[in-house]
Design a protein around this motif. Structure first.
Motif, mmCIF file in Angstrom:
data_model
loop_
_atom_site.group_PDB
_atom_site.id
_atom_site.type_symbol
_atom_site.label_atom_id
_atom_site.label_comp_id
_atom_site.label_asym_id
_atom_site.label_seq_id
_atom_site.Cartn_x
_atom_site.Cartn_y
_atom_site.Cartn_z
ATOM 1 N N LEU A 55 0.863 -1.046 0.190
ATOM 2 C CA LEU A 55 -0.094 0.011 0.000
ATOM 3 C C LEU A 55 0.977 1.369 -0.044
ATOM 4 C CD1 LEU A 55 -2.778 -1.246 2.502
ATOM 5 C CD2 LEU A 55 -2.774 -1.157 0.036
ATOM 6 N N LYS A 56 2.212 1.131 0.159
ATOM 7 C CA LYS A 56 2.975 2.286 0.256
ATOM 8 C C LYS A 56 3.747 2.663 -1.173
ATOM 9 C CE LYS A 56 5.125 5.455 2.818
ATOM 10 N NZ LYS A 56 4.379 6.531 3.680
ATOM 11 N N GLN A 57 4.043 1.353 -1.824
ATOM 12 C CA GLN A 57 4.419 1.479 -3.089
ATOM 13 C C GLN A 57 3.688 0.804 -4.101
ATOM 14 O OE1 GLN A 57 8.630 0.914 -2.412
ATOM 15 N NE2 GLN A 57 8.884 3.204 -3.103
ATOM 16 N N PRO A 58 2.413 0.812 -4.507
ATOM 17 C CA PRO A 58 1.502 -0.150 -5.147
ATOM 18 C C PRO A 58 1.912 -0.220 -6.726
ATOM 19 C CG PRO A 58 0.437 2.043 -4.810
ATOM 20 C CD PRO A 58 1.735 2.129 -4.050
ATOM 21 N N LYS A 69 -8.483 3.940 -2.929
ATOM 22 C CA LYS A 69 -9.479 4.154 -1.638
ATOM 23 C C LYS A 69 -8.862 4.890 -0.442
ATOM 24 C CE LYS A 69 -10.510 -0.403 -1.397
ATOM 25 N NZ LYS A 69 -11.151 -1.407 -1.210
ATOM 26 N N LEU A 70 -7.732 4.716 -0.048
ATOM 27 C CA LEU A 70 -7.114 5.232 1.263
ATOM 28 C C LEU A 70 -6.932 6.753 1.090
ATOM 29 C CD1 LEU A 70 -4.712 2.468 2.168
ATOM 30 C CD2 LEU A 70 -6.742 2.864 3.162
ATOM 31 N N HIS A 71 -6.472 7.185 -0.249
ATOM 32 C CA HIS A 71 -5.735 8.353 -0.447
ATOM 33 C C HIS A 71 -6.467 9.437 -1.468
ATOM 34 C CE1 HIS A 71 -2.725 6.818 2.027
ATOM 35 N NE2 HIS A 71 -2.456 5.653 1.188
ATOM 36 N N ASP A 72 -7.201 8.982 -2.388
ATOM 37 C CA ASP A 72 -7.591 9.786 -3.508
ATOM 38 C C ASP A 72 -8.857 10.398 -3.231
ATOM 39 O OD1 ASP A 72 -8.115 11.147 -5.751
ATOM 40 O OD2 ASP A 72 -7.723 9.531 -7.124
ATOM 41 N N ILE A 308 0.777 9.483 -2.172
ATOM 42 C CA ILE A 308 0.767 8.612 -0.905
ATOM 43 C C ILE A 308 1.495 8.864 0.005
ATOM 44 C CG2 ILE A 308 1.177 6.009 -0.314
ATOM 45 C CD1 ILE A 308 0.369 5.483 -3.115
ATOM 46 N N PRO A 309 0.971 9.217 1.264
ATOM 47 C CA PRO A 309 1.737 9.795 2.129
ATOM 48 C C PRO A 309 3.039 8.776 2.904
ATOM 49 C CG PRO A 309 -0.339 9.800 2.929
ATOM 50 C CD PRO A 309 -0.548 9.485 1.536
#
Length: 309
Positions: A55-58, A69-72, A308-309
């Motif tokens: 999830l950090k570097q998909p 889903k998490l960030h946009d 992505i933070p």
């Protein structure tokens, strides 16, 4: 019953057939429901796909859906996932001829003026998938009002079930719209995957002799060698090139140009094309690919437009 009067089910045959495995999965989803979004998504992905998502570097397509889903938080997302509101958006972008006419939008089916509804018609929630009814005649309307699925439909929450942010911004409603018909039955579903307005491929969902199938084609209409083994069976034959394929691609590219990725779901006949919906989170980002390498093949086409933070 004649071919012209053929009645079909809302869900394509074979879709969401509840196996013991799927029932076990739903029990797990209930257990992990209290988790925050990130661990919930990671556990659900691991259970379905057999690997933990990056999830950090998909890199794969399904990982990038999870990252979205998490960030946009694109402000267009709540508009286009609403099956009623998106019609105005589609009309502005490509024209009203591509919009499926609506007869009613609301929350209480008892408020519907059924004299204004031309049968056959479709009734479904504006904020959920895989739910709805086909209405062919007055008996179908009577059954609908007797069963009244509206209260249950209005409680459906993709933002909780799949952690799909955009749905949290949508007011739950119900829409009744025109039923599209072609050759005596429901038209096939052409799901056009677009990345920054460029079509990568088309997923075809079809009804053939009472059974549901799926397969994928390139924009040049060459069959592609992958499918989702958890979805519909792979169609082994060749699918005829749609008569209006070039127009379908233009419509999808125009609608897709506003997004780093969107799936434009079309219905088509030799005489018309209609936009069914715009899909931001296909399969919740949990689809399986066979062969698995195609998850990465598709992910490589997606350049994320968010940080992505």
């Amino acid at each position: 019953m004649s071919e012209a009067d053929r009645k079909e089910t809302f869900l394509i045959p074979g879709y969401q057939h509840r196996t013991l495995k799927e029932l076990a999965h739903h029990a797990i989803w209930r257990l992990i429901a209290p988790l925050p979004d990130r661990p919930y998504i990671a556990v659900k992905y691991r259970v379905i796909k057999g690997a933990w998502p990056d999830l950090k570097q998909p890199k794969t397509f399904t990982e990038k859906v999870q990252a979205r889903k998490l960030h946009d938080r694109n402000p267009l997302f709540p508009v286009v996932v609403d099956k009623a509101a998106m019609k105005d958006y589609v009309a502005r972008r490509v024209g009203g001829d591509y919009v499926i006419p609506s007869y009613w939008v609301g929350t209480d089916l008892m408020d519907v003026d059924w004299k204004a509804v031309e049968l056959p018609a479709v009734v479904k929630p504006t904020h959920a998938s895989a739910q709805g009814r086909f209405l062919y005649n007055a008996r179908d309307i009577d059954n609908l009002l007797t069963d009244n699925p509206a209260p249950r439909w209005l409680t459906l929450d993709h933002a909780a079930y799949n952690r799909e942010w955009a749905y949290a911004e949508v007011s739950p409603r119900i829409v009744i719209e025109q039923m599209l018909r072609t050759q005596g039955g429901i038209p096939w579903d052409y799901r056009v995957f677009t990345f920054n307005g460029v079509v990568s491929h088309i997923e075809v969902n079809m009804r053939v002799e009472g059974k549901g199938y799926a397969c994928h084609y390139s924009p040049a209409w060459e069959k592609l060698p992958f499918h989702d083994p958890d979805y519909l069976p792979l169609y082994s034959g060749e699918v005829k090139r749609p008569a209006r394929l070039e127009e379908m691609l233009r419509v999808a590219e125009t609608l897709g140009s506003d997004f780093d990725f969107v799936r434009v779901d079309l219905y088509a006949d030799d005489q018309w094309i209609k936009v069914g919906e715009l899909t931001l989170y296909p399969g919740g980002g949990f689809e399986r690919f066979d062969p698995p390498d195609y998850d990465r093949w598709l992910g490589d086409k997606w350049t994320l437009a968010f940080e992505i933070p």
